[in-house]
Design a protein around this motif. Structure first.
Motif, mmCIF file in Angstrom:
data_model
loop_
_atom_site.group_PDB
_atom_site.id
_atom_site.type_symbol
_atom_site.label_atom_id
_atom_site.label_comp_id
_atom_site.label_asym_id
_atom_site.label_seq_id
_atom_site.Cartn_x
_atom_site.Cartn_y
_atom_site.Cartn_z
ATOM 1 N N LEU A 84 0.472 29.082 -6.831
ATOM 2 C CA LEU A 84 1.576 29.836 -6.233
ATOM 3 C C LEU A 84 1.319 31.344 -6.299
ATOM 4 O O LEU A 84 1.760 32.092 -5.424
ATOM 5 C CB LEU A 84 2.888 29.480 -6.935
ATOM 6 C CG LEU A 84 3.395 28.057 -6.696
ATOM 7 C CD1 LEU A 84 4.652 27.784 -7.522
ATOM 8 C CD2 LEU A 84 3.682 27.833 -5.211
ATOM 9 N N ASP A 85 0.634 31.801 -7.335
ATOM 10 C CA ASP A 85 0.244 33.208 -7.389
ATOM 11 C C ASP A 85 -0.676 33.569 -6.218
ATOM 12 O O ASP A 85 -0.568 34.662 -5.634
ATOM 13 C CB ASP A 85 -0.465 33.512 -8.710
ATOM 14 C CG ASP A 85 0.505 33.907 -9.813
ATOM 15 O OD1 ASP A 85 1.719 33.697 -9.621
ATOM 16 O OD2 ASP A 85 0.065 34.419 -10.848
ATOM 17 N N CYS A 86 -1.576 32.658 -5.891
ATOM 18 C CA CYS A 86 -2.456 32.892 -4.737
ATOM 19 C C CYS A 86 -1.647 32.913 -3.438
ATOM 20 O O CYS A 86 -1.930 33.716 -2.535
ATOM 21 C CB CYS A 86 -3.535 31.811 -4.678
ATOM 22 S SG CYS A 86 -4.721 31.865 -6.045
ATOM 23 N N VAL A 87 -0.623 32.042 -3.352
ATOM 24 C CA VAL A 87 0.260 32.045 -2.181
ATOM 25 C C VAL A 87 0.996 33.381 -2.081
ATOM 26 O O VAL A 87 1.104 33.971 -0.998
ATOM 27 C CB VAL A 87 1.260 30.877 -2.253
ATOM 28 C CG1 VAL A 87 2.300 30.984 -1.132
ATOM 29 C CG2 VAL A 87 0.535 29.545 -2.160
ATOM 30 N N ALA A 88 1.519 33.862 -3.212
ATOM 31 C CA ALA A 88 2.220 35.143 -3.224
ATOM 32 C C ALA A 88 1.290 36.284 -2.822
ATOM 33 O O ALA A 88 1.692 37.209 -2.091
ATOM 34 C CB ALA A 88 2.808 35.407 -4.610
ATOM 35 N N THR A 89 0.045 36.224 -3.273
ATOM 36 C CA THR A 89 -0.927 37.251 -2.892
ATOM 37 C C THR A 89 -1.181 37.233 -1.395
ATOM 38 O O THR A 89 -1.215 38.278 -0.734
ATOM 39 C CB THR A 89 -2.248 37.045 -3.659
ATOM 40 O OG1 THR A 89 -1.995 37.042 -5.063
ATOM 41 C CG2 THR A 89 -3.239 38.139 -3.328
ATOM 42 N N GLY A 90 -1.351 36.027 -0.853
ATOM 43 C CA GLY A 90 -1.549 35.908 0.591
ATOM 44 C C GLY A 90 -0.343 36.404 1.382
ATOM 45 O O GLY A 90 -0.500 37.064 2.422
#
Length: 325
Positions: free
Chosen positions: A215-221
């Motif tokens: 989810l952190d990667c999703v937020a970054t994207g």
């Protein structure tokens, strides 16, 4: 095998035993057993390490965390003093914008998280136990700080406070923040209730931990995409476009830092993993907060954000803060 000698009064004492490991640090486990079983027995066992007063009650994987947490707590005390001074000025000018309020929540939560860590680790320094409540509460406050800062960055990337007076994709943002918060709660619950004490498994190697990283990667994207879309808007002033571009380059490293740190930590030895992630994560968060304090300084904030007080000649309209919400 350790031999315990009882005296004539049924009391027993065992002299101090020194265990030396010359190759590498190891995790040690002790089992107390008796062939005939125990009945109404009480015992106290104290295990200490080398390194003096500040290290003897900590395993190698936790040594120096008390000093590191104290250092960052002192830094955040200074940052909070500076920020609350600027907040006082915003209140005086009636321009305490919601975007600054989110920063206040993030900064305060991080400072309180580090203070709780200091209390836990320094009590543990002297009694070898610490206070588990402070340790867990520090983790919870750290989650609040990280989510608040993540929310703030995504909203700025969308142009909130710089171009827009409304928040886009509210449900999606709330869903993402709620999902991350839920996974953090599950990870902390797993750590407290279900984790095997003999396991060297890292927190983020659990299922909730891996979901947090995803989810952190999703937020970054989302942050990168929002910055790109805002930057391409027609009629956007060049100085605002350049600001959002620099903001995107600077803070994408903060958002992606935790997944990168955890991935690197998986290749580190268990006895340095926790200290490494804690220190680098606190350092990245500290730099991120310092950068935002610089941007939101009262004499500089109007160069980047549209933060204004209420118009005294338009008393019938809602003020800006209500419109933003």
């Amino acid at each position: 095998r350790l031999k315990v000698n009882f005296d004539t009064h049924g009391q027993w004492k065992m002299s101090r035993i020194h265990v030396h490991e010359h190759i590498r640090p190891r995790f040690w486990y002790v089992v107390v057993a008796k062939c005939g079983g125990f009945s109404d027995i009480e015992y106290t066992a104290t295990f200490i390490n080398q390194g003096g007063l500040t290290k003897r009650h900590f395993g190698v994987n936790e040594q120096s965390l008390n000093l590191i947490s104290l250092l960052f707590a002192l830094i955040y005390c200074g940052l909070c003093v500076v920020h609350f001074w600027s907040v006082r000025r915003y209140h005086r000018e009636n321009t305490y914008h919601p975007i600054i309020q989110v920063l206040t929540i993030s900064l305060t939560a991080q400072g309180l998280s580090l203070l709780c860590s200091v209390l836990h680790y320094w009590i543990k320094t002297f009694d070898g136990v610490g206070i588990a409540f402070f340790d867990s509460f520090a983790e919870m406050l750290g989650v609040v700080s990280r989510l608040s800062l993540m929310l703030l960055l995504i909203l700025i990337a969308q142009g909130w406070g710089t171009l827009e007076l409304s928040i886009m994709y509210k449900q999606g943002i709330l869903g993402l923040m709620g999902g991350i918060a839920f996974c953090y709660c599950m990870m902390l619950l797993w750590d407290i209730k279900f984790r095997d004490p003999a396991s060297t498994l890292y927190l983020y190697e659990s299922i909730p931990g891996m979901l947090i990283l995803l989810l952190d990667c999703v937020a970054t994207g989302w942050f990168v995409y929002s910055t790109y879309q805002t930057h391409l808007r027609p009629k956007i002033p060049k100085e605002k476009a350049d600001f959002l571009k620099r903001m995107g380059y600077a803070y994408v490293s903060y958002l992606i830092a935790l997944p990168i740190l955890v991935t690197v930590a998986c290749f580190l030895s268990p006895w340095v993993r926790e200290k490494t992630v804690f220190t680098l994560n606190a350092l990245v968060a500290c730099v991120a907060h310092m950068g935002l304090l610089y941007l939101f300084w009262p004499s500089r904030v109007h160069s980047y954000f549209e933060i204004k007080g209420p118009d005294p000649f338009e008393g019938n309209e809602k003020d800006e803060q209500e419109a933003l919400l």
